[in-house]
Design a protein around this motif. Structure first.
Motif, short mmCIF file in Angstrom:
data_model
loop_
_atom_site.label_atom_id
_atom_site.label_comp_id
_atom_site.label_asym_id
_atom_site.label_seq_id
_atom_site.Cartn_x
_atom_site.Cartn_y
_atom_site.Cartn_z
N UNK A 152 0.83 -1.27 0.02
CA UNK A 152 0.15 0.06 -0.27
C UNK A 152 0.98 0.89 0.37
N UNK A 153 0.08 2.27 -0.57
CA UNK A 153 1.23 3.47 -0.34
C UNK A 153 0.13 4.87 -0.02
N UNK A 154 0.60 5.99 0.29
CA UNK A 154 -0.49 6.99 0.29
C UNK A 154 0.29 7.92 -0.78
N UNK A 155 -0.87 8.34 -1.60
CA UNK A 155 -0.56 9.06 -1.97
C UNK A 155 -0.63 10.91 -2.31
N UNK A 156 -0.01 11.90 -2.06
CA UNK A 156 -1.06 13.17 -2.66
C UNK A 156 -1.42 13.48 -3.99
N UNK A 157 -2.03 14.11 -3.71
CA UNK A 157 -3.29 13.93 -5.21
C UNK A 157 -3.37 15.25 -5.49
#
Length: 320
Positions: free
Chosen positions: A221-226
């Motif tokens: 899993x990864x946390x992206x800043x969009x």
């Protein structure tokens, strides 16, 4: 893939400066050569960065092996370059809809044209670190950024949730006023307090121009800043931390975002006498474990904590 559009941070004091600190137990260090040498931080004052902080390019997994994806499990989208599709949300890209990046070498659009490989290739919009006054460090767009663009990935050490909670209490026990622990899954968190990426320095805003999204990169899993709106060059990048604030009033973080709708403090507080008493007891038990040591880099006496030894073991020596 997890299709959630945002993720909550765990209880944390956040990025922005807090009015309270425990200066007599502050971790002291001046050696930030790793951060100063990183291209992201070039031209900045390294003494303003956190003590011992190290910029990293990928998540670290200190308590388990990183899971690797087999070639047969790679998700291939159906975007057609002949129709001008470039793996964007407006193109109806299946991978974007599932929040999975396209894998280089497998996408029909091609590695150069595909707009959905940033979490793998690290080809991201240009940003820079700037000091934002009372808020401390912040991240500013160095180019125009369109809505829906991947701005950064939130990087740090992926640790079990229980370990993250103990680290959080240990940071508070040694007077580390600002911590950066974000929930990744139901069982793990990302701790970017001492090792992290540039997204660690993105400040909270009650009226943000970005949001966090949970993506799946390979088997992890990864946390992206969009970006959620057009961000002109020179604009500070922000998102809503959306975390559960510490139940103890002195441990909460004041908000300095300056937005018209600013709530004046970051996060929501869980109420109830039982929860408050539990937090007070945990803080007391953790603080008792803090000990004085010598910083091997500076020779200064300071307070450290055994919960943090796995990260700081090369920094401190026992007081003799």
């Amino acid at each position: 893939a997890d299709s959630s559009s945002s993720t909550n941070t765990s209880s944390s004091t956040g990025h922005q400066n807090s009015s309270s600190s425990n200066s007599n137990k502050a971790i002291k260090a001046s050696d930030v050569a790793d951060a100063a040498a990183d291209p992201i931080a070039k031209g900045q004052d390294p003494t303003g960065l956190p003590p011992g902080f190290k910029l990293i390019r990928r998540n670290r997994y200190p308590f388990r092996q990183q899971q690797l994806q087999s070639p047969e499990d790679v998700s291939v989208c159906s975007c057609n370059p002949a129709e001008g599709q470039r793996c964007r949300e407006q193109d109806g890209c299946l991978n974007v809809a599932m929040k999975v990046p396209c894998t280089p070498g497998t996408c029909a659009v091609g590695n150069h044209a595909c707009q959905n490989m940033g979490l793998i290739t690290r080809k991201l919009p240009r940003v820079r670190l700037e000091h934002m006054g009372i808020k401390g460090w912040g991240v500013v767009a160095a180019q125009d950024i369109s809505p829906g663009t991947l701005v950064e990935e939130y990087l740090g050490e992926v640790v079990p949730k229980a370990k993250g909670e103990r680290r959080l209490a240990a940071y508070a026990a040694v007077g580390l006023a600002h911590t950066y622990i974000m929930e990744l899954t139901g069982s793990e968190v990302i701790d970017a307090t001492l090792k992290g990426g540039i997204a660690r320095f993105i400040n909270h805003s009650c009226e943000p121009n970005c949001e966090t999204q949970k993506w799946q990169v390979g088997c992890e899993h990864s946390i992206a800043i969009i970006a959620i709106q057009q961000i002109p060059a020179g604009t500070e990048i922000t998102y809503d931390y959306n975390y559960e604030a510490h139940p103890l009033p002195h441990a909460r973080t004041r908000c300095y975002c300056g937005a018209a709708s600013c709530s004046k403090s970051i996060g929501t507080v869980q109420t109830g006498r039982g929860w408050l008493a539990q937090a007070e007891q945990q803080a007391y038990e953790i603080e008792k474990m803090a000990t004085q040591k010598i910083n091997s880099h500076t020779g200064e006496e300071c307070w450290v904590h055994p919960v943090l030894d796995d990260m700081l073991s090369d920094w401190y020596l026992p007081v003799t």
